[in-house]
Write a protein that holds these residues in place. Structure first.
Motif, PDB file in Angstrom:
ATOM      1  N   GLN A  15      35.875  37.047  41.612  1.00 25.39           N
ATOM      2  CA  GLN A  15      35.201  36.328  40.541  1.00 25.39           C
ATOM      3  C   GLN A  15      36.218  35.507  39.771  1.00 25.39           C
ATOM      4  O   GLN A  15      37.416  35.714  39.905  1.00 25.39           O
ATOM      5  CB  GLN A  15      34.474  37.316  39.640  1.00 25.39           C
ATOM      6  CG  GLN A  15      33.418  38.090  40.388  1.00 25.39           C
ATOM      7  CD  GLN A  15      32.669  39.070  39.512  1.00 25.39           C
ATOM      8  OE1 GLN A  15      32.636  38.948  38.298  1.00 25.39           O
ATOM      9  NE2 GLN A  15      32.073  40.067  40.133  1.00 25.39           N
ATOM     10  N   LYS A  16      35.738  34.575  38.953  1.00 26.01           N
ATOM     11  CA  LYS A  16      36.625  33.693  38.195  1.00 26.01           C
ATOM     12  C   LYS A  16      36.254  33.685  36.722  1.00 26.01           C
ATOM     13  O   LYS A  16      35.082  33.767  36.364  1.00 26.01           O
ATOM     14  CB  LYS A  16      36.547  32.257  38.714  1.00 26.01           C
ATOM     15  CG  LYS A  16      37.184  32.064  40.050  1.00 26.01           C
ATOM     16  CD  LYS A  16      37.228  30.595  40.424  1.00 26.01           C
ATOM     17  CE  LYS A  16      37.929  30.434  41.753  1.00 26.01           C
ATOM     18  NZ  LYS A  16      38.097  29.031  42.103  1.00 26.01           N
ATOM     19  N   PHE A  47      40.882  31.629  36.436  1.00 27.46           N
ATOM     20  CA  PHE A  47      41.687  32.753  36.890  1.00 27.46           C
ATOM     21  C   PHE A  47      40.799  33.744  37.637  1.00 27.46           C
ATOM     22  O   PHE A  47      39.669  33.994  37.240  1.00 27.46           O
ATOM     23  CB  PHE A  47      42.363  33.462  35.708  1.00 27.46           C
ATOM     24  CG  PHE A  47      43.326  32.591  34.970  1.00 27.46           C
ATOM     25  CD1 PHE A  47      44.496  32.152  35.574  1.00 27.46           C
ATOM     26  CD2 PHE A  47      43.078  32.207  33.671  1.00 27.46           C
ATOM     27  CE1 PHE A  47      45.397  31.349  34.903  1.00 27.46           C
ATOM     28  CE2 PHE A  47      43.965  31.405  32.982  1.00 27.46           C
ATOM     29  CZ  PHE A  47      45.128  30.973  33.596  1.00 27.46           C
ATOM     30  N   THR A  48      41.311  34.295  38.730  1.00 25.70           N
ATOM     31  CA  THR A  48      40.504  35.191  39.549  1.00 25.70           C
ATOM     32  C   THR A  48      40.714  36.649  39.167  1.00 25.70           C
ATOM     33  O   THR A  48      41.763  37.034  38.647  1.00 25.70           O
ATOM     34  CB  THR A  48      40.843  35.029  41.041  1.00 25.70           C
ATOM     35  OG1 THR A  48      42.221  35.306  41.243  1.00 25.70           O
ATOM     36  CG2 THR A  48      40.490  33.636  41.529  1.00 25.70           C
ATOM     37  N   TYR A 103      39.219  45.885  36.622  1.00 25.33           N
ATOM     38  CA  TYR A 103      39.301  44.523  37.127  1.00 25.33           C
ATOM     39  C   TYR A 103      40.745  44.244  37.519  1.00 25.33           C
ATOM     40  O   TYR A 103      41.652  44.298  36.693  1.00 25.33           O
ATOM     41  CB  TYR A 103      38.826  43.525  36.063  1.00 25.33           C
ATOM     42  CG  TYR A 103      37.406  43.809  35.692  1.00 25.33           C
ATOM     43  CD1 TYR A 103      36.359  43.267  36.431  1.00 25.33           C
ATOM     44  CD2 TYR A 103      37.093  44.673  34.648  1.00 25.33           C
ATOM     45  CE1 TYR A 103      35.045  43.580  36.130  1.00 25.33           C
ATOM     46  CE2 TYR A 103      35.787  44.987  34.339  1.00 25.33           C
ATOM     47  CZ  TYR A 103      34.764  44.429  35.080  1.00 25.33           C
ATOM     48  OH  TYR A 103      33.471  44.742  34.790  1.00 25.33           O
ATOM     49  N   LEU A 104      40.937  43.954  38.789  1.00 27.09           N
ATOM     50  CA  LEU A 104      42.236  43.632  39.332  1.00 27.09           C
ATOM     51  C   LEU A 104      42.456  42.136  39.104  1.00 27.09           C
ATOM     52  O   LEU A 104      41.681  41.312  39.592  1.00 27.09           O
ATOM     53  CB  LEU A 104      42.241  43.972  40.824  1.00 27.09           C
ATOM     54  CG  LEU A 104      43.545  43.967  41.569  1.00 27.09           C
ATOM     55  CD1 LEU A 104      44.544  44.940  40.950  1.00 27.09           C
ATOM     56  CD2 LEU A 104      43.308  44.328  43.030  1.00 27.09           C
ATOM     57  N   VAL A 105      43.484  41.791  38.335  1.00 27.77           N
ATOM     58  CA  VAL A 105      43.712  40.395  37.942  1.00 27.77           C
ATOM     59  C   VAL A 105      45.052  39.934  38.501  1.00 27.77           C
ATOM     60  O   VAL A 105      46.111  40.399  38.068  1.00 27.77           O
ATOM     61  CB  VAL A 105      43.704  40.244  36.404  1.00 27.77           C
ATOM     62  CG1 VAL A 105      43.856  38.782  36.009  1.00 27.77           C
ATOM     63  CG2 VAL A 105      42.433  40.840  35.807  1.00 27.77           C
ATOM     64  N   TYR A 134      49.892  28.484  41.221  1.00 24.84           N
ATOM     65  CA  TYR A 134      50.593  29.677  41.695  1.00 24.84           C
ATOM     66  C   TYR A 134      49.583  30.689  42.244  1.00 24.84           C
ATOM     67  O   TYR A 134      49.775  31.261  43.312  1.00 24.84           O
ATOM     68  CB  TYR A 134      51.411  30.288  40.554  1.00 24.84           C
ATOM     69  CG  TYR A 134      52.277  31.420  41.016  1.00 24.84           C
ATOM     70  CD1 TYR A 134      53.507  31.178  41.600  1.00 24.84           C
ATOM     71  CD2 TYR A 134      51.847  32.736  40.887  1.00 24.84           C
ATOM     72  CE1 TYR A 134      54.306  32.214  42.045  1.00 24.84           C
ATOM     73  CE2 TYR A 134      52.634  33.788  41.328  1.00 24.84           C
ATOM     74  CZ  TYR A 134      53.866  33.517  41.905  1.00 24.84           C
ATOM     75  OH  TYR A 134      54.642  34.548  42.347  1.00 24.84           O
ATOM     76  N   GLN A 135      48.488  30.881  41.502  1.00 22.87           N
ATOM     77  CA  GLN A 135      47.433  31.805  41.928  1.00 22.87           C
ATOM     78  C   GLN A 135      46.872  31.388  43.278  1.00 22.87           C
ATOM     79  O   GLN A 135      46.740  32.219  44.189  1.00 22.87           O
ATOM     80  CB  GLN A 135      46.334  31.821  40.867  1.00 22.87           C
ATOM     81  CG  GLN A 135      45.105  32.598  41.261  1.00 22.87           C
ATOM     82  CD  GLN A 135      44.034  32.501  40.191  1.00 22.87           C
ATOM     83  OE1 GLN A 135      44.048  33.282  39.254  1.00 22.87           O
ATOM     84  NE2 GLN A 135      43.124  31.552  40.319  1.00 22.87           N
TER      85      GLN A 135
END
Length: 90
Positions: free
Chosen positions: A4-5, A10-11, A40-42, A75-76
């Protein structure tokens, strides 16, 4: 599990406590240390956080300068796939 964003792009990936334990985490929020059943893994934070901390971070990130966001998003985009795969595969 579906990536998700945030409104800024940002995911994050919703995960369970069991997911977190499987990759060696403790099932607690990396920001506030509260136990969590769901988190939530960010990628951009290199963290797994609770819903309260996620919402606070989303609010704070809405004030980041656009040039910082653009750099982070590039970068992401370049690196997130393998990072998420590693967490989910383990």
């Amino acid at each position: 599990m579906k990536l998700q964003k945030t409104p800024r792009g940002f995911t994050y990936l919703p995960v369970t406590r069991q997911d977190c334990l499987s990759w060696g985490g403790f099932g607690v929020c990396d920001f506030c240390n509260q136990n969590m059943q769901y988190g939530y893994l960010v990628y951009i934070l290199n963290s797994c956080i609770c819903s309260r901390c996620l919402n606070e971070w989303i609010e704070r990130s809405s004030h980041y300068p656009q040039e910082d966001v653009d750099y982070d998003l590039k970068y992401q985009t370049d690196h997130q796939t393998e990072w998420y795969k590693w967490h989910i595969m383990n």
